[in-house]
Structure formats: C-alpha cells, structure tokens
Motif scaffolding. Structure first.
Motif, PDB file in Angstrom:
ATOM      1  N   ASN A 360     -13.021  42.904  44.766  1.00 29.61           N
ATOM      2  CA  ASN A 360     -14.361  42.413  45.087  1.00 29.61           C
ATOM      3  C   ASN A 360     -14.597  42.379  46.597  1.00 29.61           C
ATOM      4  N   GLN A 361     -13.557  42.077  47.356  1.00 30.40           N
ATOM      5  CA  GLN A 361     -13.677  42.114  48.812  1.00 30.40           C
ATOM      6  C   GLN A 361     -13.886  43.547  49.305  1.00 30.40           C
ATOM      7  N   ARG A 362     -13.228  44.510  48.680  1.00 30.31           N
ATOM      8  CA  ARG A 362     -13.453  45.914  49.023  1.00 30.31           C
ATOM      9  C   ARG A 362     -14.904  46.301  48.779  1.00 30.31           C
ATOM     10  N   LEU A 363     -15.453  45.834  47.684  1.00 33.26           N
ATOM     11  CA  LEU A 363     -16.860  46.102  47.367  1.00 33.26           C
ATOM     12  C   LEU A 363     -17.768  45.539  48.455  1.00 33.26           C
ATOM     13  N   LEU A 364     -17.555  44.290  48.831  1.00 33.93           N
ATOM     14  CA  LEU A 364     -18.402  43.660  49.841  1.00 33.93           C
ATOM     15  C   LEU A 364     -18.279  44.358  51.189  1.00 33.93           C
ATOM     16  N   SER A 365     -17.088  44.765  51.535  1.00 35.26           N
ATOM     17  CA  SER A 365     -16.903  45.501  52.792  1.00 35.26           C
ATOM     18  C   SER A 365     -17.659  46.820  52.763  1.00 35.26           C
ATOM     19  N   GLY A 366     -17.623  47.496  51.607  1.00 34.62           N
ATOM     20  CA  GLY A 366     -18.343  48.746  51.486  1.00 34.62           C
ATOM     21  C   GLY A 366     -19.840  48.571  51.581  1.00 34.62           C
ATOM     22  N   LEU A 367     -20.357  47.502  50.988  1.00 36.69           N
ATOM     23  CA  LEU A 367     -21.789  47.224  51.076  1.00 36.69           C
ATOM     24  C   LEU A 367     -22.189  46.866  52.506  1.00 36.69           C
ATOM     25  N   GLU A 368     -21.326  46.118  53.179  1.00 38.55           N
ATOM     26  CA  GLU A 368     -21.637  45.757  54.572  1.00 38.55           C
ATOM     27  C   GLU A 368     -21.726  47.000  55.433  1.00 38.55           C
ATOM     28  N   GLY A 369     -20.823  47.959  55.192  1.00 37.52           N
ATOM     29  CA  GLY A 369     -20.865  49.200  55.935  1.00 37.52           C
ATOM     30  C   GLY A 369     -22.111  50.020  55.654  1.00 37.52           C
ATOM     31  N   ALA A 370     -22.702  49.779  54.467  1.00 37.43           N
ATOM     32  CA  ALA A 370     -23.914  50.503  54.081  1.00 37.43           C
ATOM     33  C   ALA A 370     -25.183  49.750  54.493  1.00 37.43           C
ATOM     34  N   GLY A 371     -25.014  48.598  55.144  1.00 32.62           N
ATOM     35  CA  GLY A 371     -26.167  47.844  55.600  1.00 32.62           C
ATOM     36  C   GLY A 371     -26.706  46.847  54.612  1.00 32.62           C
ATOM     37  N   ALA A 372     -25.930  46.519  53.581  1.00 32.65           N
ATOM     38  CA  ALA A 372     -26.387  45.530  52.584  1.00 32.65           C
ATOM     39  C   ALA A 372     -25.633  44.216  52.759  1.00 32.65           C
TER      40      ALA A 372
END
Length: 372
Positions: A360-372
């Motif tokens: 779940n932390q990987r998911l959040l990091s990926g979204l942050e990198g995408a601007g979400a």
C-alpha cells in the motif's frame, strides 16, 4: 477462414459477446518486474491461503493421476456443516464465475431476460449475452447518496417485468465496494413476481463487518427462488485453484447438476477448500489485517483529495475526478498494478485491492509521483 466466417456460424448471443477483460496482461508484467511487482488489480488475498490448505494441496499431489470426486462430497459436507444448510442445497463450481454464467444458461433465453445494476460485476452481462437473453441495466444510486454507484434496489425492481427471469445482485458490490442492508433485500425479494430468480453474489462476504448486512443465506428458507453464490478466491486466498459454490433450494440445484461439467472442481482445489474452511483462525487474522489496511489506505487517499467509495470488501474504488489513465500508467511504470475501470463506464476511477502495508505504501508513492 476468417474469424467473421466462424462468427457467422455461432449462436446469436455469442456474436455480440466480448471476452472477459482482466484489465492487464498480468503474466507479462510478472516477467517484466519479477518479485518487485505489486499486484493490486485482482482483489486477491495478499497473505495467501491457510497453512492447512497448503498442506492439503501437497497431500493431493500424490493423487493427480486420478479424477477428483465428481460430487465433491467431502467439501459439500463441510460447507453444509459450516453454513447450516443441507448438502443437497450446495452446487460446486470452477470458481463462482462458472456458476454465474450457468444460471443464465439454464434459465434465460430470448424470452427470459436478465436485470442487473449499472455497476454490477462484468460477468453478469456476459452471462446474459451468452444465453441470448435480453439484458436490462437499472441505474445505480446517484451522486450525493452515501452509497453512490451502489445498487438501487428500487430501480432494479422497477426494471423487472413479465419477461424477467433472473436478477443479479452483488452484496457487497464489485467493483464499487458498497452494500445494501439485509432488510432492504428482504423487502425486495418479497416484491418480486414468482417467475424471477435472484442471484446474490457474496464473493466478499467474509470481509463484511457492518451489522446491518447479514448473509442472504438466512433468507433462503423464506424465498425459494433465491440463490447465493460464494467463492474461495478472496478471503480464503485460493484464487489460483478456482473453487466456488452456490446455495439454493435442492430442486434448483438438481436442475443445475444437469448442466454442471463432470469433475468441474479439481482435486487440489477440493482438498484445499475443505482445509481452508476449517481454519477459522487464519481467516479471522486475514480479515482483521484487511480491515486495518483498508482504513489506513482509505484515510490517506482521502487526505489527497480523492473520492473513495465506502467499502466492505478487500478493495477500494477511487475516483480521481478526471481521466484516471495517467495515474494508471504511472503506477504500472513503477510495477504497481491497479484495475482500470473504463470497461465499467468509470474512466475517472481505479479499483485498488488492499495489499500489505508495504504494498500500500508503494501504491501511495506511485500516486504521489503522478501528482495525486
């Protein structure tokens, strides 16, 4: 000969049918990312099955030269004892997907239609089309409703007419995650004409915690045309073995047995499902971990300004308020697999399975990198 030449020979319903869309080529992604891949698109159990189920699978490997029990007698007996029903009320399937398709095949056709909700599971319209049955899609609950995009039982009831033979409900709902109370289902069932069968898909029943939602199994004695389907793919972590079941009146099960394929549940699947069913401690541990992570992830996604639908499942439907494709692509580039929702008519949404904390932390990091 071209595909269209063979298509012209196919039954009318099949000509309109499109294959089930799994979202992504997961095998290709596994080859690309290996152990780094985070799979959050299939609503699978990230903790895996019970150790007892693993042992049962290994024990079954010595018998692979033999056919499995064609009746699934031991698993049926275990389910009957667990659920408080008669074994004659249980129908086993190669996952609940097979059964959902076969109910339409058995009972529907050009003069016997299907009704479902706007955002019902993708298999329901496939089942109607394969049976060449008219399909009526009732509108879901509107924006602003606490269960937005969930089943609107009043709208579904209004869509039922003299040609309706089968209604598909999913409670909790896939792909939305919302639910409707058992009292509402009871009123809905009582209002239907006699020719209508109702399938209540309870694939996510093990995750339910809210007291107003009880299993539809409790209503079976009162409503003989009710069918409840479940699966071992989600809470029990046996998605790779494909074991599901339905519970209904013995007479209805007897009709379905005429259609059921011989040996439709494999030998390791039968053994693993029976063992998993007995390990209540493992299931309870997994469900609690899912609850913790669902609440943790929901909070953090909402803190980013995203709309997260209420959920009593092991996934979240997240609305980005704009085309979700860039977020999906950004996650995929980092080896995180969500489920796109374009096929459901929800292009601004992604469905995200609940993983472990690190996933779940990987998911959040990926979204942050995408601007979400």
């Amino acid at each position: 000969m071209h595909e269209n030449d063979f298509l012209a020979l196919a039954q009318p319903g099949l000509r309109r049918l499109r294959p089930y869309d799994p979202g992504h080529d997961i095998v290709a992604l596994r080859r690309r990312f290996g152990a780094r891949l985070v799979e959050l698109g299939g609503n699978e159990n990230p903790h895996g099955p019970s150790p007892r189920a693993r042992e049962a699978i290994l024990d079954a490997l010595g018998q692979l030269a033999r056919y499995p029990d064609p009746l699934g007698g031991d698993l049926k007996a275990a389910l009957a004892n667990k659920l408080g029903v008669d074994a004659a009320q249980i129908l086993l399937g190669n996952g609940s997907h097979e059964l959902l398709m076969q109910f339409a095949q058995a009972f529907c056709g050009p003069e016997a239609g299907v009704v479902m909700s706007r955002y019902g599971f993708a298999v329901y319209p496939l089942a109607a089309l394969a049976a060449d049955a008219p399909l009526t899609v009732a509108e879901a609950l509107p924006e602003g409703h606490p269960m937005h995009r969930g089943h609107d039982l009043d709208a579904i009831r209004a869509a039922v007419d003299e040609r309706t033979r089968l209604v598909y409900l999913c409670n909790p709902s896939n792909p939305v995650g919302t639910w409707f109370p058992s009292a509402d289902l009871e009123r809905f069932l009582a209002s239907l004409p006699e020719q209508v069968l109702v399938v209540v898909d309870e694939a996510y029943a093990e995750y339910v915690e809210v007291p107003e939602l009880q299993s539809a199994l409790t209503l079976l004695p009162r409503f003989p045309r009710l069918i409840v389907t479940r699966t071992f793919s989600k809470g029990y972590g046996l998605a790779g073995l494909r074991v599901g079941y339905a519970v209904a009146q013995p007479g209805l099960v007897a009709v379905m047995e005429r259609l059921r394929e011989s040996f439709n549940v494999n030998l390791p699947g039968l053994a693993a499902a029976e063992a998993a069913l007995a390990d209540e401690e493992h299931l309870a541990w997994h469900v609690e971990q899912n609850r913790i992570e669902r609440e943790w992830l929901s909070t953090r996604l909402r803190d980013r300004g995203l709309y997260v639908h209420p959920s009593q499942t092991n996934f979240l439907l997240v609305d980005f308020g704009r085309d979700a494709t860039p977020y999906e692509e950004a996650l995929l580039a980092q080896g995180v697999v969500p489920r796109p929702m374009r096929g459901y008519g929800l292009p601004t949404c992604l469905r995200i399975s609940i993983g472990t904390r690190s996933e779940n932390q990987r998911l959040l990091s990926g979204l942050e990198g995408a601007g979400a």
